[in-house]
Enzyme design. Structure first.
Site, PDB file in Angstrom:
ATOM      1  N   GLU A 306       6.100   1.747  11.464  1.00 43.73           N
ATOM      2  CA  GLU A 306       7.468   1.376  11.096  1.00 43.73           C
ATOM      3  C   GLU A 306       8.444   2.233  11.886  1.00 43.73           C
ATOM      4  OE1 GLU A 306       8.480   1.602   6.958  1.00 43.73           O
ATOM      5  OE2 GLU A 306       6.577   0.762   6.286  1.00 43.73           O
ATOM      6  N   GLU A 364      16.187  -7.569   3.106  1.00 45.28           N
ATOM      7  CA  GLU A 364      15.505  -7.898   1.846  1.00 45.28           C
ATOM      8  C   GLU A 364      16.369  -7.422   0.680  1.00 45.28           C
ATOM      9  OE1 GLU A 364      11.116  -7.037   2.054  1.00 45.28           O
ATOM     10  OE2 GLU A 364      11.674  -6.324   4.048  1.00 45.28           O
ATOM     11  N   LYS A 367      15.115  -4.970  -2.544  1.00 42.88           N
ATOM     12  CA  LYS A 367      14.528  -3.641  -2.382  1.00 42.88           C
ATOM     13  C   LYS A 367      15.356  -2.625  -3.160  1.00 42.88           C
ATOM     14  CE  LYS A 367      12.329  -2.219   1.044  1.00 42.88           C
ATOM     15  NZ  LYS A 367      11.903  -1.630   2.336  1.00 42.88           N
ATOM     16  N   GLU A 373      18.386   0.494   2.268  1.00 45.19           N
ATOM     17  CA  GLU A 373      17.073  -0.116   2.060  1.00 45.19           C
ATOM     18  C   GLU A 373      17.091  -1.632   2.206  1.00 45.19           C
ATOM     19  OE1 GLU A 373      13.919   1.303   1.407  1.00 45.19           O
ATOM     20  OE2 GLU A 373      15.049   2.949   2.270  1.00 45.19           O
TER      21      GLU A 373
END
Length: 512
Positions: A306, A364, A367, A373
């Site tokens: 990541e 997203e 999250k 985030e």
């Protein structure tokens, strides 16, 4: 006259070939180049970038639509956080290399029973492989970074060994590797890079057995490396340019290349012995390399599971905006997919390809945690780009405006740190898709038009650019329709070419 006619025919034939070459054919980048490999037994890797595909959201496209988007972006690898059946099926027969995962909450059961491990492999590997090209299984994610996962630390290696044993039984242990994803904070020290060392709590009892397994099976040590967090934690001491790959490698040319001490030049370049670090990611990776060498496993290679940069966040979260994220990821791709041995790898391990997965495919919205985030995606949930990026690495970050995006203007140095810049930007409407890429053809990986000259280019060139944009947006325009348009495009121009040839031929005859 016959010679003139042959020359004319050759010219027109060449014109026909140029016209009949479809946009997709022009944009083909050829076979994926293989990168330089170290002398060890690791396989030579295809020169492609990867993406993390998470689904912690309630507004995402279907897995089939998401996979089409991934393919349209010329991404070659996909990393998942589980083995969701719908996603695994959607990835079948796509040519995409896949990292699937056994989530943290499944480790205990698989670690305690070889029968359970065999069943997990049956259900989550054999049910999809080889149609779905699973290359790696990640057992858990960032286990050593959160105290709540400490009960699983002793179960990680038994779980890995059980899965590996099942793969070996099915003659798949060479094709499918097993590893885990480790957060960068597993290191107790990372500066200077040569002083990298794992936390004493985990180094010998947990990391060392993992490294032994990775060394024996030639699997990668996957690290989640985020220069953003390191910079945001100490922006007064760490130049933003150092985190964003913005330091020129010639900026410290006057510094001694044989320095014997650790120092930082006026330009922000880190000197560590005879090595120079022009960006933080290289420094982080070499800190991991040094930490592995300290434990006696310098042969294990590192991969990036990541990395990325957030495009928005909460008030008080510095530097999270679209221009910074675009700059980071564009330069990341250019570096990681470079074919130059002087760019590839890290200062302590030059010339070695590092498999890299950008986080993430989508923003997203479910999250938990701070605002950042929920804003790491390259795409909005409706499939449109948060900012333009060439995932083939051929365009080069210099082709883009240094801070250009689909909506943000250039920012002053002060405003680049402002968390309110581009805070939760809305996705552009589908009708504005042709306005997102005014200056280049994203799918070809090369720039032939500037935004200034876009309106004055020939109709032929403009239409080709439009077709490429159609092919890049399967969420808004059906891929099949785009392919039909692509097919019929040269047929529409062929009569014009024949007419021009006949006109010139008759004209030349009249001159005889």
């Amino acid at each position: 006259m016959m010679m003139r006619r042959r020359s004319l025919w050759s010219l027109v034939s060449l014109l026909c070939i140029m016209v009949c070459a479809t946009p997709a054919a022009i944009c083909q980048t050829g076979p994926q180049a293989e990168s330089v490999s170290d002398p060890g037994s690791y396989p030579v890797e295809a020169n492609t970038i990867g993406i993390n595909y998470g689904q912690v959201a309630d507004n995402l496209p279907t897995p089939q639509e998401a996979v089409l988007l991934i393919q349209s972006m010329k991404i070659g690898r996909v990393k998942l956080f589980d083995s969701d059946p719908a996603v695994m099926s959607a990835l079948a027969n796509t040519g995409l290399q896949v990292i699937s995962a056994l989530p943290n909450d499944g480790i205990s059961a698989v670690a305690s029973s070889s029968t359970t491990a065999e069943q997990w492999v049956q259900d989550n590997v054999l049910a999809y492989y080889p149609a779905t090209d699973i290359t790696t299984i990640h057992v858990g994610n960032e286990l050593w970074s959160q105290p709540g996962f400490q009960p699983l630390w002793d179960q990680l290696m038994p779980c890995i060994l059980n899965i590996h044993a099942s793969l070996t039984y099915h003659n798949l242990s060479q094709a499918i590797k097993v590893s885990t994803a480790v957060a960068f904070n597993a290191l107790a020290a990372s500066y200077p890079p040569s002083a990298g060392v794992f936390s004493e709590e985990i180094a010998v009892p947990y990391v060392q057995p993992l490294l032994q397994f990775l060394s024996e099976t030639h699997s990668y040590f996957y690290i989640n490396a985020y220069p953003y967090f390191a910079w945001a934690g100490d922006p007064a001491q760490i130049p933003l340019e150092y985190a964003l790959f913005e330091l020129d490698s010639s900026s410290s040319s006057s510094s001694s290349s044989t320095a014997s001490t650790t120092s930082v030049t006026a330009a922000g370049v880190v000197l560590d012995g005879h090595l120079k670090y022009y960006n933080m990611l290289d420094a982080q990776l070499d800190a991991v390399n040094a930490a592995m060498e300290q434990l006696g496993y310098g042969d294990v290679r590192v991969a990036i599971s990541e990395t990325g940069w957030p495009t928005a966040g909460d008030p008080g979260q510095l530097g999270c905006n679209i221009p910074n994220a675009a700059n980071y990821n564009r330069r990341l791709v250019t570096k990681m997919l470079s074919t130059s041995s002087s760019v590839l790898g890290t200062p302590s391990r030059p010339g070695i390809f590092i498999p890299t997965f950008i986080f993430a495919l989508f923003n997203e919205d479910l999250k938990p945690g701070p605002g950042t985030e929920r804003h790491w995606g390259l795409l909005y949930p409706n499939g449109t780009n948060v900012y333009s990026i060439d995932m083939t690495g051929q365009m080069g970050s210099f082709t883009f405006n240094s801070t250009s995006s689909s909506k943000a203007p250039n920012l002053t140095p002060a405003s680049r740190n402002n968390p309110l810049n581009d805070l939760d930007p809305p996705p552009p409407p589908a009708s504005s898709i042709f306005n997102q890429f005014p200056g280049f053809d994203i799918s070809c990986g090369s720039s032939t038009m500037s935004s200034r000259s876009f309106k004055t280019t020939t109709t032929f060139t403009t239409v080709r650019a439009a077709f490429n944009l159609l092919l890049q947006q399967p969420a808004n325009i059906p891929l099949t329709a785009a392919r039909l348009l692509e097919f019929f495009f040269p047929l529409l121009l062929l009569p014009l070419t024949i007419t021009a040839f006949l006109f010139l031929s008759i004209h030349l005859d009249s001159l005889q």
